[in-house]
Enzyme design. Structure first.
Site, PDB file in Angstrom:
ATOM      1  N   SER A 167     -84.501  11.078   3.671  1.00 11.89           N
ATOM      2  CA  SER A 167     -84.253   9.769   4.267  1.00 11.89           C
ATOM      3  C   SER A 167     -84.769   8.634   3.399  1.00 11.89           C
ATOM      4  CB  SER A 167     -84.853   9.672   5.664  1.00 11.89           C
ATOM      5  OG  SER A 167     -86.251   9.605   5.623  1.00 11.89           O
ATOM      6  N   ARG A 224     -92.511   4.815   4.084  1.00 13.37           N
ATOM      7  CA  ARG A 224     -92.172   6.046   4.808  1.00 13.37           C
ATOM      8  C   ARG A 224     -93.063   6.310   6.014  1.00 13.37           C
ATOM      9  NH1 ARG A 224     -93.234  10.265   0.070  1.00 13.37           N
ATOM     10  NH2 ARG A 224     -94.653   8.799  -0.849  1.00 13.37           N
TER      11      ARG A 224
END
Length: 77
Positions: free
Chosen positions: A2, A49
């Site tokens: 991602s 993240r």
């Protein structure tokens, strides 16, 4: 995965309606919630993240907005 997809312009989303039974790729744009863009408008999908992970957890587990069950989200490019 991602993080690299988000860095290349991918946008993370979940259905706006909990329990939506429509296949992910068939959910129209108006019914997709780009939660990182809403919660972090200055950074959008480029949040760090750790921030993204907490947002994923909140959206799919706490708010119950996962795709195909409670633990999935989608990245569109």
């Amino acid at each position: 995965m991602s993080e690299s997809a988000r860095g290349e312009g991918g946008r993370v989303w979940v259905p706006r309606t909990a329990g939506d039974s429509v296949p992910a790729k068939s959910i129209p744009e108006r019914d997709r919630w780009y939660f990182l863009e809403d919660w972090y408008p200055k950074y959008g999908n480029l949040v760090p993240r750790d921030v993204a992970t907490r947002a994923f957890t909140r959206s799919v587990y706490e708010l119950g907005l996962g795709i195909d069950g409670p633990a999935d989200w989608f990245i569109s490019t």
